[in-house]
Scaffold this active site. Structure first.
Site, PDB file in Angstrom:
ATOM      1  N   CYS A 384      45.485  56.621  26.122  1.00  0.00           N
ATOM      2  CA  CYS A 384      46.329  57.137  25.049  1.00  0.00           C
ATOM      3  C   CYS A 384      47.603  57.755  25.621  1.00  0.00           C
ATOM      4  CB  CYS A 384      45.534  58.095  24.166  1.00  0.00           C
ATOM      5  SG  CYS A 384      46.203  58.192  22.500  1.00  0.00           S
ATOM      6  N   HIS A 510      40.931  54.903  22.752  1.00  0.00           N
ATOM      7  CA  HIS A 510      40.037  55.770  23.533  1.00  0.00           C
ATOM      8  C   HIS A 510      38.720  55.048  23.833  1.00  0.00           C
ATOM      9  CE1 HIS A 510      42.206  59.663  23.072  1.00  0.00           C
ATOM     10  NE2 HIS A 510      42.717  59.024  22.035  1.00  0.00           N
ATOM     11  N   GLU A 512      36.526  55.793  25.902  1.00  0.00           N
ATOM     12  CA  GLU A 512      35.448  56.737  26.246  1.00  0.00           C
ATOM     13  C   GLU A 512      34.533  57.049  25.053  1.00  0.00           C
ATOM     14  OE1 GLU A 512      38.627  57.429  25.939  1.00  0.00           O
ATOM     15  OE2 GLU A 512      39.043  59.470  25.256  1.00  0.00           O
TER      16      GLU A 512
HETATM   17  N1  GLN Z   1      50.297  62.581  21.864  1.00  0.00           N
HETATM   18  C1  GLN Z   1      50.166  61.150  21.831  1.00  0.00           C
HETATM   19  C2  GLN Z   1      50.294  60.596  20.428  1.00  0.00           C
HETATM   20  O1  GLN Z   1      50.150  61.303  19.483  1.00  0.00           O
HETATM   21  C3  GLN Z   1      48.872  60.701  22.475  1.00  0.00           C
HETATM   22  C4  GLN Z   1      47.653  61.137  21.741  1.00  0.00           C
HETATM   23  C5  GLN Z   1      46.408  61.048  22.565  1.00  0.00           C
HETATM   24  O2  GLN Z   1      46.433  61.008  23.803  1.00  0.00           O
HETATM   25  N2  GLN Z   1      45.264  61.069  21.913  1.00  0.00           N
HETATM   26  O3  GLN Z   1      50.534  59.427  20.257  1.00  0.00           O
END
Ligand code: GLN
Length: 540
Positions: A384, A510, A512
């Site tokens: 992310c 994600h 994970e």
């Molecule tokens: N801050 C970033 C976004 O909002 C990444 C979010 C995250 O790592 N879950 O896109």
């Protein structure tokens, strides 16, 4: 209807952090191993609608389900143990309960009556619990009640348990998890705190059926009998829960203590002979007797918090066991990494993972770590924000786009390679408004990601507002980046890889959250494999 469904409540006494989530998950695992279908739910007594707006200092990691619920991290344990997806219905807070009741009141559904904690709030809690039973999918619904008995805010939940026990008879069982401390000076285990916490439950009208005692020393017969006698349960219903080396040992410990049999007998369910834990034991065997070892750097800004990257840590446990490899995680505070010290901080690592996150603290250090991984050809997984930082790093240092950035960090950057999603531009409220939950992704054959998954079409969970800016796709691709995964519906870049690198993968989603004991996540499995190859410890 939920006529045959059994409801198991798990309450906690004496102290928090005794491991209600792990006990609930372990019981679910055992019941599954006996052939039953089970779901686990968490009721959280706080007033936030969900933990999505809580920062990790408050509540550890925020877990995300397929249907886009932002939930307590215990749901991660539920899925990792039971391999059964959870949903919005599996995590309910006081805030959510009150919101539903107040909405009904505004719609006039209470027909002019006074709306009260009992029966309206408790009815709504009951409805949330039985909703899962009524899906028709489960033989058992295990409901973990957050907090500790005696807390002011858990009162309506305990009252609901009292009512359900009354209404459902032996279809409802209460397991109370308490602490039996060992007093070194006295050289003794002490049962008094357990007695007191059971009294607290009794004051609220609930008699626990089974008492699970968390302890650092084995419980001798005498103390089991004493707890049984003082707390109105039979001695076989006093279950020892010794501190374990790994949370994954707990299902087998609970099997040995016959927790599942106690539950089945109390609910009048015949105990099937079969208890199939073969795969679980195989996993544990790999976990405990690894042949190899790698060190992975986990680069993030919350590294001092034990639970902030919970699912990532567990995904390495699964992916490591699959490779018969012990994954040592070295947590590195991203704020401390600079161009000058990156070499000395990172040179012993066999893999580098840059964690998800929000906001600009520690960003430059993440970018330096990525630069190091890219240049020194160290296996890299960016999740992310980690993927977004990889895009920024590549723009600045390979494409020479000076001051390229994500507009989250610098709204005025001349090169917004990561930008706010179109759908996010009109969003005003913070709660529950990110791009959440599972979305499709099409993988490019020949990519590292495709190699890991072995299929073209995948679905992964998300939690973000920013995305790769499609205007930069061409220049990235022309300069050695493979856009390895694309969302087919809205053409969003989900995965970037660097072609001239042994294993460099950045994912917008994600992975994970989807890793379980039964199905370790393919990206974690192959990342660990790449780390092994980097170290030179290859077994194949
Ligand atoms: N801050 C970033 C976004 O909002 C990444 C979010 C995250 O790592 N879950 O896109």
């Amino acid at each position: 209807m939920d006529k045959n469904v059994k409801y198991i409540f798990v309450t906690g006494g004496v102290s928090s952090s005794l491991g209600k989530g792990i006990i609930s998950s372990s019981l679910a695992k055992l019941l599954q191993a006996r052939g039953f279908s089970v779901t686990i739910q968490k009721l959280d007594p706080y007033i936030n609608i969900d933990p999505g707006t809580l920062n990790p200092y408050e509540h550890g990691e925020c877990y995300v389900t397929d249907d886009g619920a932002e939930t307590d991290l215990d749901l991660g344990h539920y899925e990792r143990f039971s391999n059964t997806p959870t949903s919005q219905a599996n995590n309910v807070t006081t805030g959510r309960i009150y919101q539903n009741v107040i909405d009904k009141e505004r719609r006039g559904e209470y027909l002019g009556t006074t709306v009260q904690v009992v029966p309206h709030i408790t009815d709504e809690i009951k409805r949330s619990v039985r909703l899962l039973g009524k899906t028709g999918k489960y033989d058992f619904v295990i409901t973990e009640i957050g907090g500790t008995v005696g807390d002011i805010e858990s009162f309506p939940f305990i009252e609901t348990v009292r009512q359900m026990k009354w209404e459902l008879g032996n279809r409802c069982v209460v397991i109370h998890l308490t602490l039996v401390p060992y007093l070194r000076a006295a050289g003794e285990l002490k049962s008094k705190p357990t007695q007191h916490s059971v009294k607290k439950l009794l004051e609220q009208g609930v008699q626990p059926d089974i008492i699970v005692c968390r302890t650092e020393r084995p419980l001798h017969e005498g103390i089991k009998n004493k707890i049984a006698q003082f707390c109105n349960v039979v001695p076989t219903s006093v279950i020892e829960s010794l501190d374990a080396e790994s949370i994954y040992d707990v299902p087998l410990m609970m099997r040995d203590e016959k927790l599942d049999i106690e539950v089945l007998e109390k609910t009048g369910t015949a105990v099937p002979e079969k208890l199939d834990l073969v795969n679980w034991e195989r996993f544990l065997n790999n976990l405990k007797h690894p042949k190899y070892e790698v060190t992975i750097g986990l680069i993030g800004k919350y590294i001092e918090l034990k639970d902030a990257y919970k699912s990532i840590n567990e995904a390495f446990v699964h992916g490591g066991a699959m490779n018969q490899t012990k994954v040592k995680i070295r947590s590195i505070q991203s704020e401390n990494i600079t161009a000058e010290n990156a070499g000395s901080l990172l040179n012993e690592l066999n893999g580098i993972l840059v964690a998800p996150g929000f906001g600009s603290r520690g960003i430059e250090g993440k970018i330096e770590a990525i630069r190091y991984a890219r240049e020194k050809k160290i296996p890299f997984l960016g999740i992310c924000l980690g993927m977004q930082c990889a895009a920024v790093e590549f723009s600045r240092n390979v494409l020479n786009l000076k001051d390229a950035d994500s507009t989250e960090m610098n709204p005025d950057t001349p090169y917004p390679v990561i930008d706010l999603m179109e759908t996010q531009k009109k969003v005003k409220n913070l709660g529950g408004t990110m791009r959440l939950g599972a979305y499709n992704c099409k993988l490019k054959p020949g990519s590292k990601s495709y190699e890991a998954y072995g299929v073209e079409d995948i679905r992964e969970r998300h939690r973000h507002r920013y995305e790769f800016n499609n205007e930069y796709r061409k220049i990235f691709e022309e300069n050695g980046v493979r856009l390895a995964g694309i969302n087919p519906e809205d053409d969003l870049v989900e995965i970037i890889e660097i072609k001239d690198h042994p294993w460099f993968v950045g994912v917008q989603f994600h992975p994970e959250y989807r890793s379980t004991v039964k199905q370790p996540h393919p990206l974690f499995v192959n990342f660990v494999k790449a780390a092994l190859e980097h170290k030179g410890d290859t077994k194949r």
